[in-house]
Structures are given as structure tokens and as C-alpha cells.
Write an enzyme that holds these catalytic residues in place. Sequence first.
Site, mmCIF file in Angstrom:
data_model
loop_
_atom_site.group_PDB
_atom_site.id
_atom_site.type_symbol
_atom_site.label_atom_id
_atom_site.label_comp_id
_atom_site.label_asym_id
_atom_site.label_seq_id
_atom_site.Cartn_x
_atom_site.Cartn_y
_atom_site.Cartn_z
ATOM 1 N N HIS A 1 -5.999 -20.175 49.845
ATOM 2 C CA HIS A 1 -5.700 -19.523 48.558
ATOM 3 C C HIS A 1 -6.961 -18.798 48.098
ATOM 4 O O HIS A 1 -8.030 -19.421 48.009
ATOM 5 C CB HIS A 1 -5.293 -20.561 47.523
ATOM 6 C CG HIS A 1 -4.064 -21.326 47.912
ATOM 7 N ND1 HIS A 1 -2.804 -20.977 47.473
ATOM 8 C CD2 HIS A 1 -3.895 -22.403 48.716
ATOM 9 C CE1 HIS A 1 -1.913 -21.819 47.983
ATOM 10 N NE2 HIS A 1 -2.547 -22.694 48.745
ATOM 11 N N HIS B 1 -4.241 -20.652 56.052
ATOM 12 C CA HIS B 1 -3.810 -21.151 54.739
ATOM 13 C C HIS B 1 -5.017 -21.308 53.825
ATOM 14 O O HIS B 1 -5.677 -22.345 53.797
ATOM 15 C CB HIS B 1 -3.106 -22.509 54.948
ATOM 16 C CG HIS B 1 -2.430 -23.056 53.735
ATOM 17 N ND1 HIS B 1 -1.094 -23.417 53.720
ATOM 18 C CD2 HIS B 1 -2.890 -23.339 52.497
ATOM 19 C CE1 HIS B 1 -0.772 -23.896 52.534
ATOM 20 N NE2 HIS B 1 -1.848 -23.870 51.771
ATOM 21 N N HIS C 1 5.043 -23.576 51.241
ATOM 22 C CA HIS C 1 4.483 -24.908 51.020
ATOM 23 C C HIS C 1 5.655 -25.890 50.954
ATOM 24 O O HIS C 1 6.572 -25.715 50.135
ATOM 25 C CB HIS C 1 3.757 -24.980 49.685
ATOM 26 C CG HIS C 1 2.373 -24.417 49.675
ATOM 27 N ND1 HIS C 1 2.106 -23.110 49.959
ATOM 28 C CD2 HIS C 1 1.177 -25.003 49.409
ATOM 29 C CE1 HIS C 1 0.783 -22.914 49.862
ATOM 30 N NE2 HIS C 1 0.201 -24.049 49.528
ATOM 31 N N ASP D 1 -7.121 -24.753 52.554
ATOM 32 C CA ASP D 1 -6.363 -24.699 51.300
ATOM 33 C C ASP D 1 -7.219 -24.102 50.163
ATOM 34 O O ASP D 1 -7.074 -22.931 49.858
ATOM 35 C CB ASP D 1 -5.866 -26.102 50.933
ATOM 36 C CG ASP D 1 -4.520 -26.110 50.230
ATOM 37 O OD1 ASP D 1 -3.884 -25.049 50.142
ATOM 38 O OD2 ASP D 1 -4.095 -27.199 49.777
ATOM 39 N N ASP D 2 -8.074 -24.911 49.575
ATOM 40 C CA ASP D 2 -8.898 -24.503 48.421
ATOM 41 C C ASP D 2 -10.273 -25.149 48.590
ATOM 42 O O ASP D 2 -10.609 -26.112 47.878
ATOM 43 C CB ASP D 2 -8.250 -24.998 47.118
ATOM 44 C CG ASP D 2 -6.780 -24.637 47.028
ATOM 45 O OD1 ASP D 2 -6.463 -23.481 46.766
ATOM 46 O OD2 ASP D 2 -5.926 -25.539 47.265
ATOM 47 N N GLU E 1 4.361 -31.501 51.223
ATOM 48 C CA GLU E 1 3.063 -31.941 50.684
ATOM 49 C C GLU E 1 3.403 -32.984 49.606
ATOM 50 O O GLU E 1 3.145 -34.168 49.789
ATOM 51 C CB GLU E 1 2.295 -30.744 50.105
ATOM 52 C CG GLU E 1 0.921 -31.096 49.540
ATOM 53 C CD GLU E 1 0.287 -29.927 48.745
ATOM 54 O OE1 GLU E 1 1.010 -29.043 48.241
ATOM 55 O OE2 GLU E 1 -0.960 -29.944 48.589
HETATM 56 N N1 ADE Z 1 -1.997 -23.771 45.199
HETATM 57 C C1 ADE Z 1 -3.264 -23.946 45.581
HETATM 58 N N2 ADE Z 1 -3.388 -25.062 46.339
HETATM 59 C C2 ADE Z 1 -2.148 -25.599 46.430
HETATM 60 C C3 ADE Z 1 -1.607 -26.727 47.085
HETATM 61 N N3 ADE Z 1 -2.374 -27.570 47.798
HETATM 62 N N4 ADE Z 1 -0.294 -26.974 46.953
HETATM 63 C C4 ADE Z 1 0.476 -26.142 46.237
HETATM 64 N N5 ADE Z 1 0.029 -25.067 45.603
HETATM 65 C C5 ADE Z 1 -1.278 -24.779 45.710
HETATM 66 ZN ZN ZN Z 2 -1.872 -24.359 49.754
#
Ligand code: ADE
Ligand code: ZN
Length: 327
Positions: free
Chosen positions: A12, A10, A190, A271-272, A193
Site C-alpha cells: 500500500h 502487495h 484482500h 503490506d505497510d 486476513e
Molecule cells: N490497508 C492497508 N493495509 C491493509 C491490510 N493489512 N488489510 C486491509 N486493508 C489494508
Molecule cells: Zn494489504
Amino acid sequence: MKSLPKAELHLHLEGAAPPAFIAGLARQKKIDIARVFDERGDYAFDDFPHFLEVYEAATSVLKTPEDYARLVTAVAGELAEQGVVYAETFLSPDFCGGGDVSAWRDYVAAMQEAALAAEAQGGPILRGVVTCIRHFGPDRARRAALCAAETMGDFITGYGIAGNEMMGRPKDFAWSFDLAREAGLGLTAHAGEWGGPVSVREAVEDLRVTRIGHGVRAIEDLALVDRLAEDGIVLEVCPGSNIALGLYPRWDRHPICQLWERGVKVTVSTDDPPFFHTTLSDEYDRLAQAFGWDEEVLAGLNRVAAEAAFCDAPTRERVLARLGGTG
Ligand code: ADE
Ligand code: ZN
């Protein structure tokens, strides 16, 4: 935990862009996105909706297939440094050609070439999961699914949904998930969350995904947790992301350990990463500190990730071999 070989499901792609990379492109193209950075040059945001805005503003400087190829090269280099041997990157036709299939093909070709070149130089094996954006709505998701189906192959292997979980319902996106499933793509969504257990249940029932991005708020309904465990649904858990965005106050309050103890197949991802000041090795270090997980437990999570990866059998064998076990 840099030396432990790791797999993440996961990530992005735009969310993995180092801020200096985005700032450099912005300067080169004379696009003013100063508002996305703080005084130290890091990404700056206050909460989840603001994070999404900043994410999209940063992404706006990535204009061409070549920009995306350069990004893949940069991200693969960072992953290699962190000991990541396999990663699934989330890619959006919405950002790469606006949902046009022919434009998307050019982006995919450029990204795949960069991914193969990185792998040939000892970097991670990379795969792409086409991701529609929930707050862009079901029509654009359909176009994303068509793009995914048209480019499915050695590199594009999955379809999923990201974006603002509070907008719309999973069943609004069922058409695009049905199309992607019929094309043979792996499915993830997703959920759990920003939405609670209902959101996770709906993603499983209405989209028939085998993996859930995050899914951590399933913990608020133990019957659902047991069902996820029984059905073997895999959670792509991103604890550092959840903590940075304020979902949980501290690492030792994150539910990943409870989910794991109750038999859910949990995996760990970033994630990011630059947005949340993390790396996959940091995530493992923090989990070891918070829950006393040793290398054996952590290696087990990586094997779960390899088993749940959206790749073909020979690739899975290669990933398992790189992880140091045969399962
Ligand atoms: N796009 C990038 N990070 C995200 C996240 N944590 N939740 C939903 N969309 C995303
Ligand atoms: Zn994500």
C-alpha cells in the site's frame, strides 16, 4: 537478505510512507496528527480497526499530486535499498482526488513520472494497482473502478479491494470488478486476513480474481487450499503484517509454509512496512529462520511473483532478468 533481488506484489503506497515523511508534511501543512505517533515517532495503533483509523489519519496529510510524487520517490528509494527490483503499489482514488476521474488522472501522471524517474536511476520497476476500500462501500468502489479503467496503461495495471474485510460481502463489489476485468486490468482482493475460508472462496467465485491479498486463513479449510493450488490462485502473503496485527503469535506458527508445501502459489510482501516495523529483506530473513528456507526456495517465490505480476510480457521478462533467472 538485502542482496537477494526481490519482487513484491502487495504494498500500500500510503502504508509504505515513513513516519518522518508524514510528520514532516503534517508540520509543513500545519495539520495536527500527533495522535498517530508514539513517543518515538513511530506509528501507534492497538488493533486492526485502530490501524485503519491511524492509516487514514496519516494519509490525510497527503493532499496533492506533488505530495504523492514525493512519496513515490521516497518509497522507491527504500525499496531499492532492500533489493526490491519490482513492486506493485496499491493506490486509491478515494485518497487521491476523492474518486473524481479528472483529479485522479493528475495524481496518476505525477506518480507515474516519479516512478519512471526512480527506475531510470536504477530503482525498482513500479506498477500501480487501483484499490477500492471495502468499508467505504460499493458506490465508491464503482468510482474507483471507473478511475482504474480510465487510466489503465503502462503504470496502472490492476484493480483490487482493501480495507475492512468484515464489512459487506465480495459480491457487493462484483460490478466494479466486472468493469475492471472488461477493461483488461489484473484483479486481486484482500481476503482471508480477517475473514475465514468463506471470505476467500467468495472472493475467488464472486470477484473472479487471480490473486488474493493475504488469503492465509484458507488454511482453515484444506479442500479450499487444494482448490487454490489446482486453480493456480496466487497468494500475496504478508507474514510480518499478520504477526504485527495479531493474526498469528509467532513466525513459526504462520501458515505460509503449510500453504507452500500443499502446492499453493505463495509470494511474499510487506503490506505497510513502517507500520509493522518490517522490510522485504526482513521478511525473507525471518522466513529463512522460521522454516529453514534457503536462497533457492526464496528465489523461487520471487519467480512466482514475477509470473503473477500485473505487467506486460516485456516487463515480465525484464523483471525475471533482474531477479537473476529466466523462469
Ligand atoms: N490497508 C492497508 N493495509 C491493509 C491490510 N493489512 N488489510 C486491509 N486493508 C489494508
Ligand atoms: Zn494489504
